[in-house]
Design a protein around this motif. Structure first.
Motif, PDB file in Angstrom:
ATOM      1  N   ALA A 120      -2.788   0.770   7.085  1.00 29.82           N
ATOM      2  CA  ALA A 120      -3.991   0.760   6.257  1.00 29.82           C
ATOM      3  C   ALA A 120      -5.141   0.050   6.970  1.00 29.82           C
ATOM      4  O   ALA A 120      -6.291   0.508   6.937  1.00 29.82           O
TER       5      ALA A 120
ATOM      6  N   PRO B  47      -6.819  -0.231  -0.021  1.00 30.87           N
ATOM      7  CA  PRO B  47      -6.592   0.943   0.839  1.00 30.87           C
ATOM      8  C   PRO B  47      -7.000   2.262   0.198  1.00 30.87           C
ATOM      9  O   PRO B  47      -7.357   3.212   0.903  1.00 30.87           O
ATOM     10  N   TYR B  48      -6.991   2.340  -1.143  1.00 27.50           N
ATOM     11  CA  TYR B  48      -7.407   3.571  -1.820  1.00 27.50           C
ATOM     12  C   TYR B  48      -8.874   3.891  -1.554  1.00 27.50           C
ATOM     13  O   TYR B  48      -9.308   5.027  -1.759  1.00 27.50           O
TER      14      TYR B  48
ATOM     15  N   SER C   1       3.272  -0.926   5.675  1.00 26.41           N
ATOM     16  CA  SER C   1       2.162   0.016   5.492  1.00 26.41           C
ATOM     17  C   SER C   1       0.793  -0.646   5.577  1.00 26.41           C
ATOM     18  O   SER C   1      -0.200   0.030   5.856  1.00 26.41           O
TER      19      SER C   1
ATOM     20  N   GLY D 291       1.054   3.838  -2.977  1.00 27.06           N
ATOM     21  CA  GLY D 291       0.432   5.113  -2.646  1.00 27.06           C
ATOM     22  C   GLY D 291       1.366   6.286  -2.895  1.00 27.06           C
ATOM     23  O   GLY D 291       0.937   7.382  -3.271  1.00 27.06           O
TER      24      GLY D 291
ATOM     25  N   PRO E 256       0.806  -1.233   0.000  1.00 25.52           N
ATOM     26  CA  PRO E 256       0.000   0.000   0.000  1.00 25.52           C
ATOM     27  C   PRO E 256       0.835   1.277   0.000  1.00 25.52           C
ATOM     28  O   PRO E 256       0.605   2.182  -0.816  1.00 25.52           O
TER      29      PRO E 256
ATOM     30  N   ILE F 148      -1.993   7.325   2.503  1.00 25.86           N
ATOM     31  CA  ILE F 148      -1.415   5.992   2.281  1.00 25.86           C
ATOM     32  C   ILE F 148       0.090   6.108   2.072  1.00 25.86           C
ATOM     33  O   ILE F 148       0.873   5.317   2.611  1.00 25.86           O
TER      34      ILE F 148
END
Length: 482
Positions: free
Chosen positions: A279, A259-260, A275, A40, A36, A268
């Motif tokens: 998230a 995660p978006y 990560s 990101g 992520p 993010i």
């Protein structure tokens, strides 16, 4: 996994499900927990989808090349580098072996930086981003504890492998389910092209910036071809490769994209590694970060044991095939390649200490691991083309030659694209490491009283030396920032 393979060796009967589980287990590693944040930082969902289409296609073609070579040249079994030697000569075989070993060493350094960064989530002042003095001391203690365990003949037993596999897969499944339940379509739409705060850069550059981590998370894909001799049915090997590849790619794409839908892209990109912990924390609260972090620690420590053995085995196999000095072919009373293990862990320790001066040790080790793997992969794909063109091993299946040659050519194009995507600085840094490593080749050739280089190999060495000089100049002038 060692225990599984040992038992399989006795029965020679692994089902399609067991083979697929082995493929998944060998491919899912620590890198997936970091997807992520890395994506990101580089792009939004649109760029991520394009990146996975490119990486998935290229790596699938590479997997098919490994599968074809395992079937057509079953006599070559001393490692990935043996294909490079068979196709392109002794020095290219050495560079492939050295690159694969060095990449494995750098991967082990990445594991320790990830452990430090994970601990830094809970003890930020002590461990920071994984390259503080305290993190390095803990890493060195861990490296040499594992070292002396392995020297005593401790291998990765079936039970350890089972625990590690569960520790890897369960947190990923939990994270995916939680993020699917909390999916916010409006947030995903806002992030789709990078969001309002996306830095000004072209889509090509966005995709390029994700390419090295896609290589890293696919490392181990060559392991699928290793399991062919354990299959209950030979036809299951190809199906297991495809099923395992699709399953792992699905996991990685989901971990990247979901995660978006739950936080802005900029948020993010700012998550501390691993990560995925941050998230999931954004969706379910602090327990999510703790849950993922524990999974990472168990997974990484288990994987580190396996990769320590792999590093030593690469040096050992290369020495047995006279591509490395005989010194590394020595085994102790427990049948452990002791000298190769000492050399491996000394190098890993030096790289761990060097992370103290790195601005971003985490991503540096990840990127360097990926780039050093590219040369062995490129040479394997090249040998795939040569073999298909020659027809050797295709006597009973001539209809497969054209197909396998197309797969190998696509794998070559993909690997070359990866070198370009990596950027000049990483290629130069690899040359800085490869050229001094050639001293091991000189040592081995003198032991065997063989000619140092063939005329073409002198040309290869000259190109590598030029890259090394350029890399040193870039480091000295500050053009390359570590």
């Amino acid at each position: 996994m060692t225990g599984d393979l040992m038992s399989a060796d006795k029965t020679q009967k692994l089902s399609l499900f067991s083979l697929t589980a082995m493929v998944v287990g060998s491919m899912v590693g620590a890198g997936i927990f970091n997807l992520p944040g890395r994506f990101g930082t580089a792009t939004g969902p649109f760029g991520a989808i394009i990146a996975w289409l490119i990486a998935g296609t290229g790596m699938y073609m590479l997997a098919r090349v490994f599968q074809a070579l395992a079937e057509k040249r079953p006599d070559i079994d001393s490692g990935v580098f043996a294909y490079a030697k068979a196709g392109f000569g002794d020095y290219m075989g050495f560079l492939s072996a050295f690159g694969y070993w060095l990449g494995s060493c750098l991967g082990n350094v990445f594991y320790w930086v990830l452990i430090g960064s994970t601990l830094g989530r809970f003890f930020p002042e002590l461990f920071g981003n994984g390259s503080t003095a305290a993190a390095i001391v803990v890493s060195l203690i861990g490296i040499w504890t594992f070292h002396f365990m392995i020297l005593r003949g401790v291998e990765q037993a079936t039970f350890i492998n089972m625990v590690v596999t569960v520790a890897k897969i369960v947190p990923l499944i939990v994270a995916i389910i939680a993020m699917v339940v909390a999916f916010n379509f409006q947030q995903f739409s806002e992030n789709f092209f990078g969001g309002l705060d996306m830095p000004e850069k072209s889509l090509i550059n966005q995709v390029r910036d994700t390419m090295l981590i896609t290589v890293f998370v696919f490392l181990g894909i060559e392991g699928a071809s290793v399991y062919s001799r354990y299959a209950k049915k030979r036809s299951d090997v190809g199906r297991a490769t495809i099923l395992g590849f699709v399953a792992v790619t699905g996991l990685m794409v989901a971990i990247t994209l979901l995660p978006y839908a739950n936080m802005p892209r900029a948020g993010i990109s700012g998550l501390q590694q691993p990560s995925l912990a941050g998230a999931l924390e954004a969706v379910v609260g602090h327990w999510g970060a703790v849950f993922i972090s524990l999974g990472v620690l168990i997974s990484v420590l288990g994987a580190y044991l396996a990769w320590s053995l792999i590093c030593a085995e690469v040096l050992f196999a290369a020495a047995k095939s006279e591509d490395m000095p005989r010194l590394f072919a020595v085994q102790n009373g427990n049948r452990v390649p002791a000298n190769a293990l000492w050399a491996t862990n000394l190098v890993v320790s030096l790289f761990v200490v060097s992370t103290y001066w790195s601005a971003d040790a985490f991503n540096l080790m990840l990127d360097m691991t990926s780039v050093t793997a590219l040369l062995p992969y490129l040479l394997v794909a090249g040998y795939g083309v040569l073999l298909a063109r020659s027809g050797e091993g295709y006597e009973d299946t001539p209809q497969e030659r054209t197909r396998d040659q197309i797969f190998a050519w696509i794998a070559i194009v993909y690997t070359m694209f990866m070198f370009v995507a990596a950027g000049l600085q990483f290629v130069a840094l690899v040359c800085v490491l490869f050229v001094p490593g050639t001293l091991l080749y000189v040592w081995a050739r003198r032991e065997q009283n063989k000619l140092l280089f063939a005329p073409v190999e002198w040309g290869v060495f000259a190109v590598a030396a030029a890259g090394c000089i350029a890399g040193v100049i870039m480091l000295a002038t500050g053009y390359i920032q570590l």
